[in-house]
Design a protein around this motif. Structure first.
Motif, mmCIF file in Angstrom:
data_model
loop_
_atom_site.group_PDB
_atom_site.id
_atom_site.type_symbol
_atom_site.label_atom_id
_atom_site.label_comp_id
_atom_site.label_asym_id
_atom_site.label_seq_id
_atom_site.Cartn_x
_atom_site.Cartn_y
_atom_site.Cartn_z
ATOM 1 N N VAL A 449 0.857 -1.302 -0.221
ATOM 2 C CA VAL A 449 -0.079 -0.205 -0.029
ATOM 3 C C VAL A 449 0.860 1.230 0.121
ATOM 4 O O VAL A 449 1.549 1.335 1.038
ATOM 5 N N ASP A 457 -9.787 13.620 -1.161
ATOM 6 C CA ASP A 457 -10.126 12.646 -0.340
ATOM 7 C C ASP A 457 -9.678 13.392 1.163
ATOM 8 O O ASP A 457 -9.131 14.379 1.504
ATOM 9 N N VAL A 462 -8.293 7.171 3.809
ATOM 10 C CA VAL A 462 -8.627 6.150 3.135
ATOM 11 C C VAL A 462 -7.628 5.103 3.208
ATOM 12 O O VAL A 462 -7.907 3.902 3.315
ATOM 13 N N HIS A 463 -6.344 5.603 3.433
ATOM 14 C CA HIS A 463 -5.166 4.705 3.577
ATOM 15 C C HIS A 463 -5.444 3.959 4.743
ATOM 16 O O HIS A 463 -5.123 2.801 4.980
ATOM 17 N N LEU A 466 -7.925 1.123 4.664
ATOM 18 C CA LEU A 466 -7.858 0.265 3.841
ATOM 19 C C LEU A 466 -6.727 -0.797 4.756
ATOM 20 O O LEU A 466 -7.034 -1.870 4.924
ATOM 21 N N ALA A 554 -1.899 -1.240 -4.007
ATOM 22 C CA ALA A 554 -3.132 -0.312 -3.862
ATOM 23 C C ALA A 554 -2.200 1.107 -3.673
ATOM 24 O O ALA A 554 -1.103 1.139 -2.986
ATOM 25 N N PRO A 556 -4.308 4.088 -2.615
ATOM 26 C CA PRO A 556 -5.599 4.684 -2.194
ATOM 27 C C PRO A 556 -5.898 6.106 -2.740
ATOM 28 O O PRO A 556 -6.916 6.378 -2.719
ATOM 29 N N GLY A 580 -7.542 4.648 -5.827
ATOM 30 C CA GLY A 580 -8.483 5.003 -5.447
ATOM 31 C C GLY A 580 -8.759 6.588 -5.744
ATOM 32 O O GLY A 580 -7.862 7.050 -6.596
ATOM 33 N N PRO A 613 -12.554 2.710 0.671
ATOM 34 C CA PRO A 613 -11.287 1.995 0.939
ATOM 35 C C PRO A 613 -11.746 0.357 1.566
ATOM 36 O O PRO A 613 -11.138 -0.604 1.591
ATOM 37 N N MET A 616 -12.271 -1.692 -1.363
ATOM 38 C CA MET A 616 -10.992 -1.873 -1.919
ATOM 39 C C MET A 616 -10.259 -3.046 -1.284
ATOM 40 O O MET A 616 -9.825 -3.823 -1.625
#
Ligand code: SF4
Ligand code: MSK
Length: 653
Positions: A449, A457, A462-463, A466, A554, A556, A580, A613, A616
């Motif tokens: 990631v 965002d 989001v990180h 996720l 990913a 994100p 993302g 997320p 995801m």
């Protein structure tokens, strides 16, 4: 003051960032967070449906709204899929060029240092130098270190302009992957050639086949991932040391009111390494004292921060979206920048405070900023000049101090070599324990990631959502760049974070003493993830290609062209890669379907887009489970832990 559109929305999950956003609004200082609320992205450009490759355009070819309406084409007849592919390829070209130009700079300095022409740099990792010599088929046993370093330096510099044949690190990839690249004409030559050819093909009236454009984009991206960027990581490790686990602090709270504060921001560690040295110079400390300061406090921002934290424990002031905010603390005496991810806005912000923005690269100047050029032949003196400028600026502070009392401790520096060592020990360093735990089901799979923060965002959020979901499901996470810093700020880069993991992953992390999220470095160090993935393949038991692994990647909240280039070299290396926030081809269903579906058949890896997320995470875990099933290790997860009653039953038999 009138309320701004974004004021009711949660903009960040970082306490320090929120405090500074509130302050900016109170003081009327514009920031990226408010600009994001007032300036919406162009919807046609965002989905890749605008072509401005010639003077007859720009031509806009968004999808038809009415059924039966003929698809729009550009004046020249270019279809939406061709336009989308060209725009995508141009992002890959720019991103690959940026990373690899960083790599070239490192290689050139390495060569000068090897020849003894630069004071200050040396060889810190001889083992890795020997390994590179072996990669180049040099007779390392009969060469002195200096001779070897010069030869390796020359050969590395030569890789960037290699016109024919294969880049040397191609042979580091699993054999099956190499064959696939050869079969599909994707084996990279030097980055200069691949990027030039890619940009030729995207020119008006050249390559009009979206699949053909995408293949050349892969070749350019691979020339970066398995070429320019990998050279950067390897030579930086040789010169400055291969990272080992180190503790450090992160967030704006690392700035100190009574000291001269300097932030190094950007990407290349060449100068920042010397600034670390200059900040320890007694002469500089005496000067700081003379100006009334209680010492010198050096911190990093963005990927430069990752570089000097991993090697020296220097604290990180913040990630990408915190650059304006650091200036607003009122105690930042110099923001020293080199290349990539530097917002032009910081110069304007600095005008409301006392901060001196100092540019150092001849490739990246800013109107209004002070320029002290990094002289590669004399880096020590350049560094001293910069530190001195910061000290001189200490007395210009305007009195306002706003340092958020927020900082977190973290453990960083998990290079491929370190993971190998931690898992297996000095005498039997290997990935076997990792593979065994994946096969046995304690670790479900591996996720990379990586990438940026994006002001479209909720910052960092989001990180974190996720990653928390992944580790809860026993997926170990490898991270770099600004995502790694988001994890650090949230307290996830410590062994104690194993309490957020599923039982299997927690057990492994507690036994080995590692966090479930391994900080592997800057965005140029994504090459470490490629090497780690290859090491897992070579260890055995999990297939014979990267595409066989129970793994996914990913970014994100990506924002830079480099992220697209990185994503493309991961996909071309066989990884299912999700982005993302937004995806730059969605205007063409045909092209997007090609990237998201058909590529898997051709390359083993494919792209995907998922802004939510949690969804995801589900897609990544589903992919990991699909690969586990294909490997025949899906049953292993159905491990039943025996309770006392079951044990008694067994004893009775
Ligand atoms: Fe329009 Fe074709 Fe020119 Fe692009 S290349 S701007 S689609 S005419
Ligand atoms: S700094 S490229 S915002 S990760 Fe490497 Fe962060 Fe992305 Fe820049």
């Amino acid at each position: 003051m009138a309320k701004k559109a974004s004021e009711d929305k949660i903009l960040t999950s970082c306490g320090g960032t929120q405090q500074m956003i509130d302050l900016a609004r109170k003081e009327g200082i514009p920031t990226v967070f408010d600009r994001a609320a007032t300036m919406k992205p162009c919807p046609i450009g965002a989905e890749g449906s605008c072509c401005k490759n010639c003077g007859m355009g720009p031509c806009r070819v968004p999808p038809s709204k009415k059924e039966g309406e003929p698809a729009k084409v550009g004046l020249c007849g270019a279809t939406a899929e061709t336009i989308s592919a060209r725009n995508f390829a141009l992002m890959v070209a720019a991103g690959s060029a940026a990373h690899s130009d960083h790599g070239r700079g490192v290689a050139e300095v390495f060569l000068l240092a090897a020849k003894g022409e630069i004071p200050g740099y040396g060889i810190k990792d001889e083992q890795k130098l020997i390994q590179l010599g072996l990669d180049f088929d040099l007779d390392v046993e009969n060469m002195e270190m200096k001779e070897l370093a010069i030869k390796v330096g020359e050969l590395c510099v030569g890789q960037f302009g290699k016109q024919e044949g294969e880049l040397v690190f191609v042979k580091r990839a699993p054999l099956k992957r190499q064959e696939l690249w050869r079969k599909n004409n994707m084996v990279p030559r030097g980055i200069d050639r691949e990027v030039v050819e890619l940009m030729h093909r995207t020119h008006m009236g050249v390559d009009q086949d979206y699949k053909n454009i995408t293949t050349q984009a892969a070749r350019a991206a691979l020339a970066d991932g398995w070429g320019g960027a990998m050279i950067a990581t390897e030579l930086q490790d040789i010169m400055f040391g291969t990272p080992v686990p180190t503790t450090g602090y992160i967030n704006l709270g690392v700035l100190e009111k009574d000291k001269v504060n300097i932030i190094v921001h950007g990407h290349e560690p060449l100068l920042s390494e010397m600034i670390v040295v200059a900040c320890q110079d007694p002469e500089m400390h005496a000067l700081a004292k003379e100006k009334g300061a209680d010492g010198i406090n050096l911190a990093g921002m963005c990927c430069t921060a990752n570089e000097i934290l991993m090697r020296h424990g220097i604290p990180i002031a913040g990630n990408f979206l915190q650059q304006e905010l650091a200036i607003m603390t009122g105690v930042l005496d110099a923001m020293v920048v080199d290349v990539q991810c530097i917002m032009q806005a910081i110069q304007k912000t600095s005008e409301s405070y006392h901060t001196e923005v100092i540019t150092t690269s001849p490739k990246a100047k800013m109107e209004g900023a002070k320029h002290i050029q990094f002289e590669e032949h004399d880096p020590v003196n350049t560094a001293k000049q910069i530190v001195k400028a910061a000290i001189e600026n200490y007395t210009n502070r305007k009195g306002k101090v706003n340092i958020p009392k927020v900082k977190e401790e973290m453990v960083v520096g998990f290079s491929h070599e370190t993971i190998n060592y931690l898992l297996g020990g000095t005498f039997r360093a290997s990935y076997k324990p990792l593979n065994d735990n994946i096969i046995g089901g304690r670790i479900r799979g591996i996720a990379g990631v990586v990438g940026c923060n994006n002001a479209r965002d909720v910052d960092d959020e989001v990180h974190l959502t996720l990653i928390r979901e992944l580790i809860k499901n026993d997926v170990i996470v490898l991270t770099t760049g600004c995502v790694a810093m988001a994890c650090g700020k949230a307290g996830l880069l410590v062994p104690e974070a194993s309490k957020y993991c599923g039982t299997g992953l927690a057990e492994v992390c507690e036994t080995v003493g590692i966090p479930p999220i391994l900080h592997m470095g800057a965005c140029v160090d994504n090459s470490r993830i490629l090497i780690a993935a290859t090491a897992v393949v070579k260890e055995g038991g999990l297939g014979d290609d990267i595409s066989d692994l129970p793994a996914a990647g990913a970014a994100p909240a990506w924002m830079s062209e480099k992220a697209i280039a990185i994503g493309h070299y991961f996909v071309a290396s066989g990884v299912y890669t999700l982005f993302g926030t937004t995806f730059p081809t969605t205007g063409s269903k045909k092209y997007t379907d090609y990237l998201f579906k058909d590529l898997e058949e051709e390359w083993g890896g494919k792209w995907d887009f998922e802004p939510d997320p949690l969804k995801m995470a589900k897609k990544m875990i589903d992919h990991i489970d699909k690969k586990r099933k294909a490997l025949g290790i899906d049953k292993a997860r159905e491990r039943v832990l025996m309770d006392m009653e079951m044990r008694r039953e067994l004893d009775a038999v």
